[in-house]
Design a protein around this motif. Structure first.
Motif, PDB file in Angstrom:
ATOM      1  N   ARG A 247       2.177  -3.889 -20.332  1.00 35.85           N
ATOM      2  CA  ARG A 247       3.035  -5.033 -20.017  1.00 35.85           C
ATOM      3  C   ARG A 247       4.223  -4.596 -19.175  1.00 35.85           C
ATOM      4  N   GLU A 248       4.823  -3.448 -19.486  1.00 35.24           N
ATOM      5  CA  GLU A 248       5.967  -2.965 -18.711  1.00 35.24           C
ATOM      6  C   GLU A 248       5.556  -2.671 -17.258  1.00 35.24           C
ATOM      7  N   SER A 249       4.381  -2.111 -17.069  1.00 38.45           N
ATOM      8  CA  SER A 249       3.909  -1.831 -15.709  1.00 38.45           C
ATOM      9  C   SER A 249       3.660  -3.124 -14.935  1.00 38.45           C
ATOM     10  N   ILE A 250       3.085  -4.110 -15.611  1.00 33.89           N
ATOM     11  CA  ILE A 250       2.805  -5.400 -14.957  1.00 33.89           C
ATOM     12  C   ILE A 250       4.096  -6.058 -14.508  1.00 33.89           C
ATOM     13  N   LEU A 251       5.114  -6.065 -15.373  1.00 33.60           N
ATOM     14  CA  LEU A 251       6.395  -6.691 -15.022  1.00 33.60           C
ATOM     15  C   LEU A 251       7.043  -5.964 -13.842  1.00 33.60           C
ATOM     16  N   ALA A 252       6.919  -4.642 -13.820  1.00 32.71           N
ATOM     17  CA  ALA A 252       7.487  -3.883 -12.696  1.00 32.71           C
ATOM     18  C   ALA A 252       6.774  -4.237 -11.387  1.00 32.71           C
ATOM     19  N   ILE A 253       5.435  -4.392 -11.483  1.00 32.41           N
ATOM     20  CA  ILE A 253       4.673  -4.782 -10.287  1.00 32.41           C
ATOM     21  C   ILE A 253       5.093  -6.164  -9.817  1.00 32.41           C
ATOM     22  N   TYR A 254       5.285  -7.096 -10.762  1.00 32.83           N
ATOM     23  CA  TYR A 254       5.732  -8.451 -10.401  1.00 32.83           C
ATOM     24  C   TYR A 254       7.055  -8.393  -9.646  1.00 32.83           C
ATOM     25  N   ASP A 255       7.980  -7.620 -10.163  1.00 31.93           N
ATOM     26  CA  ASP A 255       9.313  -7.566  -9.545  1.00 31.93           C
ATOM     27  C   ASP A 255       9.250  -7.000  -8.121  1.00 31.93           C
TER      28      ASP A 255
ATOM     29  N   SER B 207       0.421 -11.879  -8.283  1.00 26.73           N
ATOM     30  CA  SER B 207       1.832 -12.253  -8.227  1.00 26.73           C
ATOM     31  C   SER B 207       2.025 -13.226  -7.067  1.00 26.73           C
ATOM     32  N   GLY B 208       2.874 -14.222  -7.288  1.00 25.45           N
ATOM     33  CA  GLY B 208       3.134 -15.230  -6.274  1.00 25.45           C
ATOM     34  C   GLY B 208       3.239 -16.572  -6.944  1.00 25.45           C
ATOM     35  N   TYR B 209       2.356 -17.503  -6.549  1.00 23.79           N
ATOM     36  CA  TYR B 209       2.366 -18.797  -7.213  1.00 23.79           C
ATOM     37  C   TYR B 209       1.949 -18.648  -8.684  1.00 23.79           C
ATOM     38  N   PHE B 210       0.997 -17.727  -8.937  1.00 22.27           N
ATOM     39  CA  PHE B 210       0.600 -17.397 -10.311  1.00 22.27           C
ATOM     40  C   PHE B 210       0.914 -15.940 -10.573  1.00 22.27           C
ATOM     41  N   GLN B 211       1.455 -15.659 -11.707  1.00 22.53           N
ATOM     42  CA  GLN B 211       1.636 -14.288 -12.171  1.00 22.53           C
ATOM     43  C   GLN B 211       0.745 -14.109 -13.397  1.00 22.53           C
ATOM     44  N   ARG B 212      -0.342 -13.384 -13.176  1.00 20.05           N
ATOM     45  CA  ARG B 212      -1.325 -13.292 -14.246  1.00 20.05           C
ATOM     46  C   ARG B 212      -2.139 -12.008 -14.113  1.00 20.05           C
ATOM     47  N   VAL B 213      -2.815 -11.683 -15.207  1.00 18.39           N
ATOM     48  CA  VAL B 213      -3.689 -10.522 -15.251  1.00 18.39           C
ATOM     49  C   VAL B 213      -5.085 -11.012 -15.611  1.00 18.39           C
ATOM     50  N   THR B 214      -6.043 -10.700 -14.746  1.00 21.82           N
ATOM     51  CA  THR B 214      -7.422 -11.131 -14.983  1.00 21.82           C
ATOM     52  C   THR B 214      -8.357  -9.970 -14.686  1.00 21.82           C
ATOM     53  N   ASN B 215      -9.642 -10.277 -14.851  1.00 22.95           N
ATOM     54  CA  ASN B 215     -10.666  -9.294 -14.499  1.00 22.95           C
ATOM     55  C   ASN B 215     -11.628  -9.974 -13.533  1.00 22.95           C
TER      56      ASN B 215
ATOM     57  N   VAL C   6       0.829  -1.211   0.000  1.00 15.37           N
ATOM     58  CA  VAL C   6       0.000   0.000   0.000  1.00 15.37           C
ATOM     59  C   VAL C   6       0.860   1.257   0.000  1.00 15.37           C
ATOM     60  N   TYR C   7       1.975   1.222   0.725  1.00 16.71           N
ATOM     61  CA  TYR C   7       2.817   2.405   0.833  1.00 16.71           C
ATOM     62  C   TYR C   7       3.962   2.425  -0.183  1.00 16.71           C
ATOM     63  N   SER C   8       3.917   1.531  -1.150  1.00 18.45           N
ATOM     64  CA  SER C   8       4.943   1.522  -2.200  1.00 18.45           C
ATOM     65  C   SER C   8       4.507   2.447  -3.337  1.00 18.45           C
ATOM     66  N   ASN C   9       5.186   3.549  -3.490  1.00 19.13           N
ATOM     67  CA  ASN C   9       4.850   4.489  -4.565  1.00 19.13           C
ATOM     68  C   ASN C   9       5.102   3.872  -5.930  1.00 19.13           C
ATOM     69  N   ALA C  10       6.122   2.996  -5.990  1.00 15.17           N
ATOM     70  CA  ALA C  10       6.433   2.364  -7.275  1.00 15.17           C
ATOM     71  C   ALA C  10       5.282   1.480  -7.717  1.00 15.17           C
ATOM     72  N   ILE C  11       4.720   0.705  -6.768  1.00  8.48           N
ATOM     73  CA  ILE C  11       3.588  -0.151  -7.136  1.00  8.48           C
ATOM     74  C   ILE C  11       2.387   0.706  -7.511  1.00  8.48           C
ATOM     75  N   LYS C  12       2.145   1.767  -6.732  1.00 13.30           N
ATOM     76  CA  LYS C  12       0.992   2.622  -7.034  1.00 13.30           C
ATOM     77  C   LYS C  12       1.088   3.227  -8.425  1.00 13.30           C
ATOM     78  N   SER C  13       2.273   3.762  -8.749  1.00 10.75           N
ATOM     79  CA  SER C  13       2.417   4.423 -10.052  1.00 10.75           C
ATOM     80  C   SER C  13       2.303   3.417 -11.187  1.00 10.75           C
ATOM     81  N   ASN C  14       2.957   2.263 -11.049  1.00  8.30           N
ATOM     82  CA  ASN C  14       2.871   1.246 -12.105  1.00  8.30           C
ATOM     83  C   ASN C  14       1.475   0.672 -12.203  1.00  8.30           C
ATOM     84  N   PHE C  15       0.809   0.499 -11.047  1.00  7.41           N
ATOM     85  CA  PHE C  15      -0.545  -0.043 -11.103  1.00  7.41           C
ATOM     86  C   PHE C  15      -1.498   0.967 -11.758  1.00  7.41           C
ATOM     87  N   LYS C  16      -1.242   2.257 -11.516  1.00  8.79           N
ATOM     88  CA  LYS C  16      -2.067   3.274 -12.156  1.00  8.79           C
ATOM     89  C   LYS C  16      -1.877   3.247 -13.671  1.00  8.79           C
ATOM     90  N   GLU C  17      -0.599   3.129 -14.120  1.00  8.38           N
ATOM     91  CA  GLU C  17      -0.321   3.048 -15.555  1.00  8.38           C
ATOM     92  C   GLU C  17      -0.939   1.798 -16.147  1.00  8.38           C
TER      93      GLU C  17
END
Length: 627
Positions: free
Chosen positions: A106-114, A141-149, A76-87
């Protein structure tokens, strides 16, 4: 002379009924006390065990929940995750229209994974973390790294999380089939989610973070504890009163509502009875996890707690019955045996003459008032005889009585007769075994010991002389007990010539042999002498360990409240006992005297004696003019 008639009993009946009844009462009281003591002990142990279980489980579960909460807060307090998740959220909505938006997403998702992988660490402390946008777009992210709705209507935690407005929400155990599980959760495959809203810089909800943890991981300690405590049932309730453990079964009893009207405070075990098919009684204990308002409850059947007492109760009953029968048989046998010589004694008393009374080889029979039939007859005969012989035998009997009393007083003021008897018995046994050298050694030790204690010339002696005399006594006792007894004496060389009160150690040593060494050998005695610039001290330590705190406190209070002036009137150098030692030290040294008892070490009792240092008799008597 007329004698009032009493209701007399035979000796055998008297002993059988009176002493038999006393012993039976004593045995019954003893066995009942042992039974109650062990029962209370088992109950206290069960309460302590349940409290320990609650505390251990509470700590373990709290640690796992804290870990989940920490992960969610880091995200929650990670600005990097917030900014990438917003993008990601902005680009993902238009990714099907523009290839450029798809690449940016895709670049934002990979950054969030890392970033999430770095937060979870190399050992992946939770199996899965999901980030949801307010439109339902999800990055996992974790056991599965995926994007869903996701459809928020299908997620039971969505509305409670939104209502908490940023505070954490912990869900009930939920089945998730596509995540790995371990332990007893492999069949049920249940997980618990911790969710909370995170906001953008404008304090508007940006999304929801979900941290998922395996139920087996959260309650990992409970199966281990249940293996060691198979009769104890463990339950965990969340802040909404839902049972979250056991998570793979349903219990018909609502323990949470059960403890509220019965248990007064957390971690206070109490026998709580509730109606079930078997009408059983249970020991229930509970503890709250304060930060999460979860409740840990343990339950153990009363029959399980006291199961070991059932066998003990049967054995206890058999032993009690046998003891009663044996006691009655012994009382009957003793009473029968005692009646026979008393009858003979009665007949002999009727034949007593003046010559028999004055003859030293004949026993002098005295009268006594008693309601026993045989003794009453004996008393009547003695009274008849006493009236005829009183004028001629009074002076003789009185002189012999005074002579005997004087001899006893003179003897008892110098020696301990039991010690002398034991030494003479040992000497006779060693003589039969041709142990001539040991006999010589023991005789020398006895001579030195009695010569020392019988000398009344000096009230004070050099410390070395007191130690040497005490060692003669200890050597005699060592020859008596052989390998069962050992001792050590440690003296600082500078303390050997310090003058101390005579016979100040022997009462303590005799006290050790009399009271401390009543357990199984080996027995150990240690004497340590130390001195500093102002005081000498002697520490006498035994391994009896039988002096309780209550007894120690009683003795010290007794000694402190003694009237020295009154007690000192009967004080003599040959006197024995702890009181004698305390009074002599107090009388000679006043406030500078040292008399301490230590029983803090396991199986050890230490008596510490001490006083100011005097290196000559003149100096000693100068500071003690009363001597």
């Amino acid at each position: 002379m007329l004698i009032s008639k009493k209701h007399n009993y035979s000796q055998s009946m008297y002993l059988f009924f009176i002493y038999g009844l006393f012993i039976l009462t004593l045995l019954s009281t003893f066995f009942f006390y042992i039974y109650r003591y062990n029962k209370d002990l088992l109950y206290k142990e069960a309460r302590r065990k349940s409290e320990d279980l609650c505390a251990s489980i509470s700590s373990s579960v709290s640690t796992e929940l804290d870990n989940m909460s920490t992960i969610s807060m880091n995200i929650v307090y990670s600005n990097a995750i917030k900014s990438n998740f917003k993008e990601f959220s902005k680009a993902y909505r238009y990714s099907q229209v523009s290839l450029e938006n798809m690449a940016s997403s895709r670049e934002s998702i990979l950054a969030i994974y890392d970033i999430i992988t770095a937060i979870l660490g190399p050992f992946q402390s939770v199996p899965q973390v999901n980030l949801y946008s307010m439109h339902g777009d999800c990055v996992g992210s974790g056991y599965f790294q995926r994007v869903t709705n996701a459809d928020f209507k299908e997620l039971e935690w969505y509305h409670p999380t939104m209502e908490l407005n940023g505070h954490k929400y912990i869900s009930s155990p939920t089945v998730i089939l596509d995540l790995p599980t371990q332990g007893e959760n492999q069949l049920s495959r249940k997980f618990i989610s911790l969710t909370r809203i995170f906001f953008n810089k404008a304090e508007d909800p940006q999304g929801i973070v979900e941290v998922i943890q395996d139920c087996d991981r959260i309650f990992t300690l409970i199966p281990e504890l249940k293996k060691n405590n198979p009769n104890v049932s463990i339950y965990v309730y969340n802040d909404r009163g839902e049972m979250v453990y056991p998570y793979n079964e349903e219990d018909k009893i609502d323990y949470l509502s059960l403890i509220k009207p019965n248990a007064p405070t957390p971690s206070a075990g109490e026998m709580i009875s509730y109606q079930n098919e078997a009408n059983e009684e249970f020991l229930i204990n509970y503890k709250n996890i304060i930060n999460y308002d979860w409740t840990i409850i343990t339950s153990e059947p009363k029959d399980s707690i006291y199961s070991s007492m059932n066998t003990f109760k049967k054995s206890f009953t058999y032993i009690l019955i046998l003891s009663i029968l044996l006691t009655l048989a012994i009382c009957f046998f003793i009473s029968s045996r005692l009646t026979r010589p008393l009858r003979k004694l009665t007949n002999a008393a009727r034949k007593i003459t003046i010559n028999r009374v004055l003859d030293e080889n004949k026993k002098i029979l005295t009268s006594a008032d008693s309601n026993i039939k045989e003794i009453s007859l004996l008393c009547e005969s003695i009274r008849e005889m006493y009236g005829k012989l009183r004028s001629t035998t009074q002076d003789v009997l009185l002189s012999r009585s005074e002579e005997t009393r004087a001899k006893l007083q003179a003897t008892q003021s110098l020696i301990n007769p039991h010690f002398l008897y034991n030494c003479l018995t040992n000497i006779s046994i060693m003589a039969e075994e041709d142990m001539n050298e040991d006999i010589i050694t023991m005789c020398y030790a006895l001579c030195d010991y009695f010569r020392y204690i019988s000398s009344s010339e000096d009230m004070v002696v050099p410390l070395k002389e007191e130690i040497n005399s005490t060692e003669q006594y200890i050597r005699c006792m060592q020859m008596r007990y052989n390998d069962d007894f050992e001792y050590t004496i440690d003296i600082e060389a500078a303390a050997e010539n310090v003058y101390i009160p005579k016979l100040i150690l022997l009462p303590i040593i005799e006290n050790a042999f009399k009271y401390a060494f009543d357990k199984k050998p080996p027995w150990k005695l240690n004497i340590r002498v130390r001195f500093d610039k102002n005081h000498w001290t002697i520490a006498i330590q035994d391994n009896g360990g039988c002096l309780s705190d209550d007894r120690k406190e009683y003795l010290m209070n007794l000694f402190k409240n003694l009237d020295i002036n009154e007690e000192s009137k009967s004080l003599k150098i040959g006197g024995m006992g702890l009181k004698n030692v305390y009074l002599r030290l107090k009388l000679l040294y006043g406030e500078e005297s040292i008399f301490q008892i230590e029983n803090t070490l396991p199986q050890r009792t230490i008596f510490i004696l001490g006083g100011p240092i005097y290196t000559s008799k003149e100096e000693y008597y100068e500071h003690n003019p009363k001597l």
